[in-house]
Design a protein around this motif. Sequence first.
Motif, short mmCIF file in Angstrom:
data_model
loop_
_atom_site.label_atom_id
_atom_site.label_comp_id
_atom_site.label_asym_id
_atom_site.label_seq_id
_atom_site.Cartn_x
_atom_site.Cartn_y
_atom_site.Cartn_z
N ASN A 112 44.95 28.49 36.92
CA ASN A 112 46.40 28.52 37.08
C ASN A 112 46.95 29.94 36.94
N CYS A 113 46.07 30.93 36.82
CA CYS A 113 46.48 32.33 36.80
C CYS A 113 46.27 32.92 38.19
N LEU A 114 47.33 33.43 38.78
CA LEU A 114 47.27 34.00 40.12
C LEU A 114 47.06 35.50 40.01
N VAL A 115 45.92 35.97 40.51
CA VAL A 115 45.49 37.35 40.32
C VAL A 115 45.64 38.13 41.62
N LYS A 116 46.22 39.31 41.51
CA LYS A 116 46.34 40.22 42.64
C LYS A 116 46.32 41.64 42.12
N ASP A 117 45.55 42.53 42.79
CA ASP A 117 45.43 43.93 42.39
C ASP A 117 44.94 44.04 40.95
N GLN A 118 44.00 43.16 40.58
CA GLN A 118 43.36 43.16 39.26
C GLN A 118 44.34 42.92 38.11
N SER A 169 37.64 35.77 39.23
CA SER A 169 37.89 36.91 38.35
C SER A 169 37.52 36.57 36.91
N TRP A 170 37.49 37.61 36.08
CA TRP A 170 37.12 37.49 34.67
C TRP A 170 38.22 38.12 33.81
N THR A 210 37.88 41.71 38.86
CA THR A 210 37.71 40.91 40.06
C THR A 210 36.34 41.11 40.72
N LYS A 211 35.55 42.05 40.21
CA LYS A 211 34.22 42.30 40.76
C LYS A 211 33.18 42.05 39.67
N TYR A 213 33.90 38.94 28.60
CA TYR A 213 34.72 38.40 29.69
C TYR A 213 34.34 36.96 30.00
N VAL A 214 35.36 36.13 30.16
CA VAL A 214 35.20 34.72 30.52
C VAL A 214 35.96 34.46 31.81
#
Length: 358
Positions: free
Chosen positions: A85-91, A121-122, A143-144, A79-80
């Motif tokens: 520019n990536c919008l993350v929600k609910d993993q 996040s990763w 996200t954790k 994982y990196v």
Amino acid sequence: MFQYLILIQPLGFLYGSAGRFLSPENLVGRSGTSFPPSAATLSGIFAAQWQTAAHKEKLENLQLAGPFWAEESDVQNFYVATPFNCLVKDQIIQHILTWQGEKWLLPSGEKPPNDKFSTGSWVGIKDWEHLQGKGEIKPKVKTKNPWKFLPHLHPRLRENERHVNTDAADHQGSLFLENAVQLDPETCLVYLSNEEIPEGWYRFGGEGHLVEIRCEAIAEPAKTLLAQPLQRSFALITPAIWGSNRLSYREPKVNRRNEWQSVWYGTDSNPKSMLTQRSQPMRFRLGNCKDGPPNQAKLLSRGRYAVPPGTVYIVDQPLNKTWQEWPKDWFPTEGYSFKRWGCGLSLSLDWAVSEPLT
């Protein structure tokens, strides 16, 4: 070129403190925490193993990068940092912004929704190719972090005796706080390397914590991604420090005629676009001086500010180079060039820009 994954599995706790020892008058809980350890920490293990003259050339050509992490069941999908520019929600990556004209917009040209999105996040390296901004596949992200801090107090011992130091004259007190870190046993830390290290148990980081280290050859798709030339848009997957030993910049610059000039843009130009977050402090310890006493404390490097991983750059003209081909004069040198520790390692994001060359 990077050839190996260096996999690190703690045998218990790891060390996660980068601040000063604490005194009874200054008990600050999480001050100075720093985890995962930087690639410079792993470099110290290689240096300890290669102390003979036969290993001198290998040590000088050592190339590392990290830190990353992976699940033990699939270490090749390490994982990196997710590009900013990536919008993350609910993993899940809900939206991917592209640079259009003078703004970051959705591929449809609309503004991003006004909502709360996750940070820090990763994303798995195998999902990097799916970050196309077209909406067909929305990769899942983590996200954790797979670790947690467990701060606890330790007694400070006298230098010549195994007794708690109760001497008030030294103004240090008798306790210090260790920010120990517990890593999920189903995960491991991952670093990239161009050299292999014998598998075994090593002391890694502060407080002499033990880890088990093993190596694997880098497989697809990471092998192809690392060898892909960077064009107009790319994202950092490791912290980046640009500039001289005293100055830190947001982009690589070189000193020409006593003036620091950008290598990606004109002298008076700013980056075409740069999507980033708050810089993060970085520092490490160098080896002892050659002529110093054997018990001399290691030298502490100058504190620096690094551009965080996940930062997205947009430049006017394609670089047409892989990160490995970037010249060393783009990086500061302190003991060794910062490129040795993977400073500013980047992966291509050709889909992040949707405008013609200027």
